[in-house]
Design a protein around this motif. Sequence first.
Motif, PDB file in Angstrom:
ATOM      1  N   ARG A   1      35.490  10.736  -8.373  1.00  0.00           N
ATOM      2  CA  ARG A   1      36.387  10.986  -7.236  1.00  0.00           C
ATOM      3  C   ARG A   1      36.266  12.436  -6.753  1.00  0.00           C
ATOM      4  N   ILE A   2      36.125  13.374  -7.703  1.00  0.00           N
ATOM      5  CA  ILE A   2      35.935  14.779  -7.319  1.00  0.00           C
ATOM      6  C   ILE A   2      34.657  14.940  -6.511  1.00  0.00           C
ATOM      7  N   ASN A   3      33.584  14.287  -6.965  1.00  0.00           N
ATOM      8  CA  ASN A   3      32.317  14.359  -6.222  1.00  0.00           C
ATOM      9  C   ASN A   3      32.470  13.752  -4.831  1.00  0.00           C
ATOM     10  N   GLN A   4      33.245  12.675  -4.729  1.00  0.00           N
ATOM     11  CA  GLN A   4      33.491  12.053  -3.422  1.00  0.00           C
ATOM     12  C   GLN A   4      34.229  13.012  -2.491  1.00  0.00           C
ATOM     13  N   ILE A   5      35.236  13.723  -3.034  1.00  0.00           N
ATOM     14  CA  ILE A   5      35.988  14.692  -2.222  1.00  0.00           C
ATOM     15  C   ILE A   5      35.065  15.808  -1.743  1.00  0.00           C
ATOM     16  N   ARG A   6      34.212  16.301  -2.646  1.00  0.00           N
ATOM     17  CA  ARG A   6      33.280  17.379  -2.261  1.00  0.00           C
ATOM     18  C   ARG A   6      32.317  16.913  -1.172  1.00  0.00           C
ATOM     19  N   GLU A   7      31.830  15.667  -1.303  1.00  0.00           N
ATOM     20  CA  GLU A   7      30.907  15.134  -0.287  1.00  0.00           C
ATOM     21  C   GLU A   7      31.599  15.021   1.065  1.00  0.00           C
ATOM     22  N   GLU A   8      32.870  14.581   1.065  1.00  0.00           N
ATOM     23  CA  GLU A   8      33.608  14.488   2.323  1.00  0.00           C
ATOM     24  C   GLU A   8      33.818  15.876   2.937  1.00  0.00           C
ATOM     25  N   CYS A   9      34.078  16.876   2.093  1.00  0.00           N
ATOM     26  CA  CYS A   9      34.238  18.244   2.601  1.00  0.00           C
ATOM     27  C   CYS A   9      32.938  18.738   3.222  1.00  0.00           C
ATOM     28  N   GLU A  10      31.802  18.466   2.550  1.00  0.00           N
ATOM     29  CA  GLU A  10      30.503  18.895   3.094  1.00  0.00           C
ATOM     30  C   GLU A  10      30.208  18.180   4.412  1.00  0.00           C
ATOM     31  N   ARG A  11      30.551  16.878   4.470  1.00  0.00           N
ATOM     32  CA  ARG A  11      30.328  16.124   5.707  1.00  0.00           C
ATOM     33  C   ARG A  11      31.176  16.711   6.848  1.00  0.00           C
ATOM     34  N   TYR A  12      32.414  17.087   6.527  1.00  0.00           N
ATOM     35  CA  TYR A  12      33.289  17.714   7.530  1.00  0.00           C
ATOM     36  C   TYR A  12      32.713  19.055   7.985  1.00  0.00           C
ATOM     37  N   ASN A  13      32.238  19.861   7.031  1.00  0.00           N
ATOM     38  CA  ASN A  13      31.723  21.199   7.355  1.00  0.00           C
ATOM     39  C   ASN A  13      30.451  21.137   8.184  1.00  0.00           C
ATOM     40  N   CYS A  14      29.639  20.085   7.991  1.00  0.00           N
ATOM     41  CA  CYS A  14      28.377  19.968   8.743  1.00  0.00           C
ATOM     42  C   CYS A  14      28.619  19.805  10.242  1.00  0.00           C
ATOM     43  N   ASN A  15      29.789  19.317  10.614  1.00  0.00           N
ATOM     44  CA  ASN A  15      30.092  19.092  12.026  1.00  0.00           C
ATOM     45  C   ASN A  15      30.768  20.281  12.688  1.00  0.00           C
ATOM     46  N   LEU A  16      30.906  21.394  11.946  1.00  0.00           N
ATOM     47  CA  LEU A  16      31.557  22.588  12.494  1.00  0.00           C
ATOM     48  C   LEU A  16      30.535  23.530  13.097  1.00  0.00           C
ATOM     49  N   SER A  17      30.933  24.204  14.154  1.00  0.00           N
ATOM     50  CA  SER A  17      30.061  25.205  14.779  1.00  0.00           C
ATOM     51  C   SER A  17      30.302  26.597  14.213  1.00  0.00           C
ATOM     52  N   ASN A  18      31.425  26.790  13.539  1.00  0.00           N
ATOM     53  CA  ASN A  18      31.778  28.106  13.000  1.00  0.00           C
ATOM     54  C   ASN A  18      32.191  27.932  11.544  1.00  0.00           C
ATOM     55  N   GLU A  19      31.467  28.606  10.628  1.00  0.00           N
ATOM     56  CA  GLU A  19      31.738  28.458   9.205  1.00  0.00           C
ATOM     57  C   GLU A  19      33.095  29.012   8.809  1.00  0.00           C
ATOM     58  N   ALA A  20      33.699  29.839   9.677  1.00  0.00           N
ATOM     59  CA  ALA A  20      35.022  30.384   9.351  1.00  0.00           C
ATOM     60  C   ALA A  20      36.055  29.274   9.203  1.00  0.00           C
ATOM     61  N   TYR A  21      35.807  28.117   9.830  1.00  0.00           N
ATOM     62  CA  TYR A  21      36.751  27.009   9.789  1.00  0.00           C
ATOM     63  C   TYR A  21      36.361  25.960   8.740  1.00  0.00           C
ATOM     64  N   ALA A  22      35.395  26.274   7.875  1.00  0.00           N
ATOM     65  CA  ALA A  22      34.913  25.313   6.891  1.00  0.00           C
ATOM     66  C   ALA A  22      35.932  25.139   5.767  1.00  0.00           C
ATOM     67  N   ILE A  23      35.943  23.937   5.190  1.00  0.00           N
ATOM     68  CA  ILE A  23      36.810  23.643   4.050  1.00  0.00           C
ATOM     69  C   ILE A  23      36.070  24.004   2.771  1.00  0.00           C
ATOM     70  N   ASN A  24      36.702  24.838   1.938  1.00  0.00           N
ATOM     71  CA  ASN A  24      36.159  25.173   0.630  1.00  0.00           C
ATOM     72  C   ASN A  24      37.282  24.981  -0.379  1.00  0.00           C
ATOM     73  N   VAL A  25      37.183  23.909  -1.174  1.00  0.00           N
ATOM     74  CA  VAL A  25      38.261  23.538  -2.091  1.00  0.00           C
ATOM     75  C   VAL A  25      37.776  23.644  -3.527  1.00  0.00           C
ATOM     76  N   SER A  26      38.550  24.368  -4.343  1.00  0.00           N
ATOM     77  CA  SER A  26      38.294  24.382  -5.780  1.00  0.00           C
ATOM     78  C   SER A  26      39.037  23.200  -6.397  1.00  0.00           C
ATOM     79  N   LEU A  27      38.321  22.397  -7.197  1.00  0.00           N
ATOM     80  CA  LEU A  27      38.883  21.166  -7.746  1.00  0.00           C
ATOM     81  C   LEU A  27      38.829  21.166  -9.264  1.00  0.00           C
ATOM     82  N   GLY A  28      39.843  20.607  -9.863  1.00  0.00           N
ATOM     83  CA  GLY A  28      39.870  20.418 -11.304  1.00  0.00           C
ATOM     84  C   GLY A  28      40.559  19.114 -11.642  1.00  0.00           C
ATOM     85  N   PHE A  29      40.204  18.511 -12.811  1.00  0.00           N
ATOM     86  CA  PHE A  29      40.842  17.253 -13.165  1.00  0.00           C
ATOM     87  C   PHE A  29      41.088  17.190 -14.667  1.00  0.00           C
TER      88      PHE A  29
END
Length: 718
Positions: free
Chosen positions: A469-497
């Motif tokens: 599930r953590i890997n799935q969340i990271r993949e979704e974050c990367e997919r979201y970031n790929c569609n951004l024109s400015n990295e300042a708005y990118a999602i960077n989440v530290s995850l632990g379980f």
Amino acid sequence: MARVKSFVLNMIGHSTRAKVIFLTSFLFLFIFCIYSVYSVWSLSMENKKEGAMRFAAAAVAGFRGEELGNLAGDESDLGKREYTEVREGLRQIVAANGDIRFAYIFTMHDDKIFFVADSEPEASGDYSPPGQEYFEATFFDKRPFYSGEPEIVHGTDRWGTWVSILMPVKDPASGKVVAVFGFDFTQNAWCRKAVINTSQAIVVSLCLLLAYLSMAYVIRSNVAIRREKVKLSEINEKLRENERSYSVLLSNLPGLAFRCKYDEFWTMLIVSEGCLELTGYSASSLIDNKQIAYNDLISPKYHEYLRQKWDNVIKDRSKLAEEYEIITASGSLKWVLEQGQAVYDEAGNVVALEGLVIDITDRKRREDEIQFLNNHDYLTGIYNRRFFEMIKERLDRKDFLPLSVIIGDINGVKLVNDALGHAEGDKLIKATAEIMQKCSREDDIAARTGGDEFLLLMPFTDKDAANERINQIREECERYNCNLSNEAYAINVSLGFATKESMRVSLNDTIKLAEDFMYKRKLLEHKSSHSVILSSIKATMHEKSHETQEHAERLTYLAKKIGTRMGLTQLELDELELVATLHDIGKVGVDDRILNKPGKLTDEEWIEMKKHSEIGYRIAMSTPDLVAVAEFILYLHERWDGNGYPQGISSDDIPLLSRIVSVVDAYDAMTENRPYRKAMSDWEAASEIRKSSGTQFDPEVVEVFLEKVLTDISGGNE
């Protein structure tokens, strides 16, 4: 009174049940009449208040605040045209409404009330000349001056007992209350209409009560006639049925009044006309299950529940009050409240059920909305910490093991808030919440438990599934970031379980393990994420402002030359380079239209522009690598003479590095073309710098810059 009592007792006969029914219904009608009389009085008084307020508002429209402002409020007003016009207006107001006894305008000075004008003739003993103090004034007479709102005051003064309508008169330019217009009703005039209406209501109520007594008398007479034709037992049974049905069907409560059998269909014997509005079916269609049985209207999931509740009510000889859903003729669901009780024969057997069913859909909808707001985060719409703390106690059971927890913390939210505004930070939080929700299963609980912290509680989930599930969340974050024109708005989440596999381990300890895991990841990811965001913010700064990367490089070069000449240490020179590079980073938070405006800024625009120093300071304080130079960025626009911003400090109180960059920034800005002016020559710019030495700039820094740095550069001595 004794005669009335005798009449009533004779009319209803000697049946105990008949007496109870009659007295109950008569009492209900009597209470209804009292309530109606009270309502007429209240409504009449309310209409009187509303009418008086409307009249006051219309009257105030005829008085101009500037005219009243020209009156001194003393005897000097007597010869003024404004005073004459105001007096005439007050007399016309009194003449237009026969209930008004006085009309006046007063003002307040030093918390005292003084008359400006009134409607009384000067020869009258009640006349108040301009400037006369109103000694009996209370707090309520003064309140319109403070609140700016109209007031209705009940009080007594030397002129009598009054009801005063007070309406503030405001200056149209400033909106300030300059005076208060008022007019008085005597207590009798104020209540006259209400007394008339209430008297009429009393007469109608008395007629209604007499009509009811007459109707009861007729019924009693009819019963006596029928008693002669049929057996006594049959008549009594029929009367009980008729009277019982009468008390339910004639009630004016909303919803469906009923009498039904105690069978599997709830077969209706009597149904009120409110049935159509509530269910969409006519009353006749439910009687004897002609078209549909009431049981078919009840939502199937409540069939057994309602049956059990009625069984308990009958067993305990109590009353029912239950909420459930019904299915209407249109197929829609409605929440209803059923209240009722069983009817027993002399042997104690149930012969029927009676009660009332009313629509509570709107109330349930409001309750659901309130419950949603209590349990969900207002920004993201997912569950909040309150709900999480409640639900985790329910899930901390063996039935839900293995129970896994994922904790996520967004990196760089504070930096984005300080640099790009809280609206952008909120977008980052909402996007992360959507990803957490998207990666949740139906049984999972996704919650926002802090400003930038999220938690995913997953029952029936082992370690391997939680890691996936953590890997799935990271993949979704990367997919979201790929569609951004400015990295300042990118999602960077530290995850632990962490996973709870046994009841020997508490859920709180499992959550703590997940937090420790997350914080370890955060230490590894924090610096790189801040670096990416900071680089993106710098790129945004150069895109928004007319100052280029080359401008920053020239400032760095000139500033370090000055620093070297002034004997700064290597650490100070490194900090000086950072300040020169990031001196205008706060401009990312300033509107583009202000930054690139070709003409002179307005006062409001200049206030917005000056905020960039504080924005830059907050950005630097949000970045561990820049904390050391945050203060230097804050003071870049302070002046040697103390007339700078944001704090107005002067001379040596301004950090040296800020003073150095201030000089070279001004010099380089003057020698470059800008949207609002052409570039100066090097000689002209140097001359302007020298003119501002000792006022805008540090004289020592100016001397080093002009006599040593520029001389070295122009002479070719690098």
